[in-house]
Design an enzyme around this catalytic site. Structure first.
Site, PDB file in Angstrom:
ATOM      1  N   PRO A 242       0.825  -1.219   0.000  1.00 31.61           N
ATOM      2  CA  PRO A 242       0.000   0.000   0.000  1.00 31.61           C
ATOM      3  C   PRO A 242       0.856   1.265   0.000  1.00 31.61           C
ATOM      4  O   PRO A 242       1.830   1.358   0.739  1.00 31.61           O
ATOM      5  CB  PRO A 242      -0.801  -0.128   1.299  1.00 31.61           C
ATOM      6  CG  PRO A 242      -0.745  -1.571   1.653  1.00 31.61           C
ATOM      7  CD  PRO A 242       0.561  -2.070   1.145  1.00 31.61           C
ATOM      8  N   GLU A 243       0.488   2.225  -0.852  1.00 32.38           N
ATOM      9  CA  GLU A 243       1.215   3.488  -0.936  1.00 32.38           C
ATOM     10  C   GLU A 243       0.261   4.634  -0.574  1.00 32.38           C
ATOM     11  O   GLU A 243      -0.854   4.382  -0.113  1.00 32.38           O
ATOM     12  CB  GLU A 243       1.817   3.639  -2.336  1.00 32.38           C
ATOM     13  CG  GLU A 243       2.727   2.465  -2.677  1.00 32.38           C
ATOM     14  CD  GLU A 243       3.400   2.571  -4.041  1.00 32.38           C
ATOM     15  OE1 GLU A 243       3.442   3.681  -4.613  1.00 32.38           O
ATOM     16  OE2 GLU A 243       3.882   1.539  -4.543  1.00 32.38           O
TER      17      GLU A 243
ATOM     18  N   LYS B  26       1.995   7.978   4.033  1.00 33.18           N
ATOM     19  CA  LYS B  26       1.837   6.545   4.248  1.00 33.18           C
ATOM     20  C   LYS B  26       1.379   6.221   5.670  1.00 33.18           C
ATOM     21  O   LYS B  26       1.752   5.183   6.226  1.00 33.18           O
ATOM     22  CB  LYS B  26       3.154   5.820   3.948  1.00 33.18           C
ATOM     23  CG  LYS B  26       3.451   5.664   2.463  1.00 33.18           C
ATOM     24  CD  LYS B  26       4.583   4.690   2.256  1.00 33.18           C
ATOM     25  CE  LYS B  26       4.824   4.424   0.786  1.00 33.18           C
ATOM     26  NZ  LYS B  26       5.856   3.404   0.580  1.00 33.18           N
TER      27      LYS B  26
END
Length: 416
Positions: free
Chosen positions: A2-3, A54
């Protein structure tokens, strides 16, 4: 992994599904998780979420009834709590019925209803983490998506930092300056600008100027235009502007915003596992025909054309060496560890023929050596078998003592 866009979509998902929902009881942690317990329990509370780069922050707010603060078992009033999440390699949120809770739900928030529902932080690989009473990490820079002006100023005012001695593809993963950029985003941004991934970061960024026009950094509501864009141009129209007018820092903002505006990515309740739109959007990352190479940190970067002067000298291609030989990589690609295209059929056949000849000659020489060894062994055995037995009285032969005594006795008996 995930970014920035995925974490923002996660925060948006939590805020949407938890709107108007009352949660109750303690926050429950799974037995296998090594993260800390969340010391929060309340008869009634609400959940909202925000994101920055993030990181995602969940805010648990007690709901007061008739102006009286809720009391804990110890007698103290419930206090709001912020929990900051970092998703690691596979973290995400799910909101389901209690009976349908996902297998790898490591932190759970239960609703105050029957049957109960549960908001779960799901993390299959368990690299994700949470921090009770936490805040945004101080060593992370401004968010590339919603703090664009601060992000740009932070990068350009710190170009003397040693972090920019590294290749641009590695510098873009440094969250101190590029908070929200990850592996697929760096590949897409560099590909669109035709920048070699292993070019020195300072060389790429030197000469960029801060934007003259400064706009307020306000996080937009869903459907509104983004902070640094013209008020008359929404993101869908802004994408159509020629790429020459945008530099790498502009794309560090606009490319993640494309993913956010596209939606989906597992947070669509109607299609939770539909990634078809995202896969169709990708132009470089994991796209057939593109080259790939492991950077100095072991992360795979996808690109097209020349990798750049700072590419690793030792082969660090994600493909094994045997596969590389079968594909017929050229010399330059072998030296740089780049996954290249297969050669022409004629060249491949010639190479295979020469290789087969070498294998045949090697196997023939092995067989001849083995035959010689077998022949020498058999001849030695024959010699041993055909060798005549030595007589006791033959001159120059060594006779054992017992045999000599026996022969002496027999001779004396004969003489007597």
């Amino acid at each position: 992994m995930p970014e920035g866009p995925e974490l923002h979509l996660a925060s948006r998902f939590v805020s949407r599904v938890c709107a108007g929902v009352v949660f109750s009881g303690p926050v429950e942690k799974s037995e296998v998780s090594k993260n800390s317990e969340v010391p929060f329990t309340c008869d009634a509370y609400s959940i909202t979420a925000t994101s920055r780069g993030k990181e995602v922050r969940l805010t648990l707010t007690p709901i007061e009834e008739e102006g009286e603060p809720q009391a804990r078992p110890a007698g103290k009033a419930c206090q709001p709590m912020d929990i900051v999440f970092r998703f690691g390699m596979s973290g995400f949120f799910r909101f389901t019925a209690g009976s349908e809770m996902p297998k790898h739900a490591h932190l759970r928030f239960y609703t105050n209803e029957t049957p109960r529902r549960v908001l779960s932080f799901v993390d299959v690989r368990r690299f994700g983490s949470w921090e009770p009473n936490g805040d945004w990490q101080t060593d992370r820079g401004p968010c590339v998506m919603f703090e664009y002006q601060s992000f740009r100023a932070n990068v350009l005012s710190n170009l003397s930092d040693r972090a920019f001695d590294k290749p641009i593809c590695e510098a873009m993963l440094n969250q101190k300056y590029f908070n929200g950029i990850g592996n697929y985003l760096r590949a897409e941004i560099l590909y669109r600008l035709k920048i070699p991934p292993f070019m020195k970061a300072r060389t790429v960024l030197d000469g960029l100027l801060p934007k003259k026009r400064e706009l307020p950094e306000v996080k937009p509501e869903q459907g509104q235009c983004q902070p640094h864009q013209d008020s008359e141009m929404c993101p869908s129209k802004k994408i159509k502007v020629k790429m020459e007018s945008s530099d790498i820092l502009d794309l560090c903002h606009s490319v993640p915003m494309e993913v956010i505006n596209m939606g989906g990515k597992g947070y669509d309740p109607e299609k939770p596992d539909d990634y078809s739109m995202f896969q169709a959007w990708l132009q470089c990352y994991c796209v057939p025909g593109m080259k790939s190479l492991r950077d100095h940190n072991g992360r795979t970067i996808w690109f097209q054309g020349d990798p750049g002067p700072l590419a690793p000298k030792v082969s660090k291609s994600p493909k094994s060496k045997r596969k590389g030989k079968k594909q017929g990589e050229d010399k330059t690609d072998k030296q740089q560890g780049v996954k290249g295209e297969p050669p022409a059929k004629g060249i491949k056949k010639e190479k295979e023929g020469a290789q087969n000849k070498r294998v045949k000659s090697h196997s023939e020489s092995k067989k001849t050596k083995e035959n010689k060894r077998k022949g020498s062994r058999s001849s030695e055995g024959r010699k041993k078998q055909s060798k005549p037995e030595r007589k006791d009285d033959a001159p120059g032969t060594a006779v054992p003592r017992r045999q000599r005594r026996r022969s002496m006795r027999t001779k004396s008996e004969k003489d007597s």
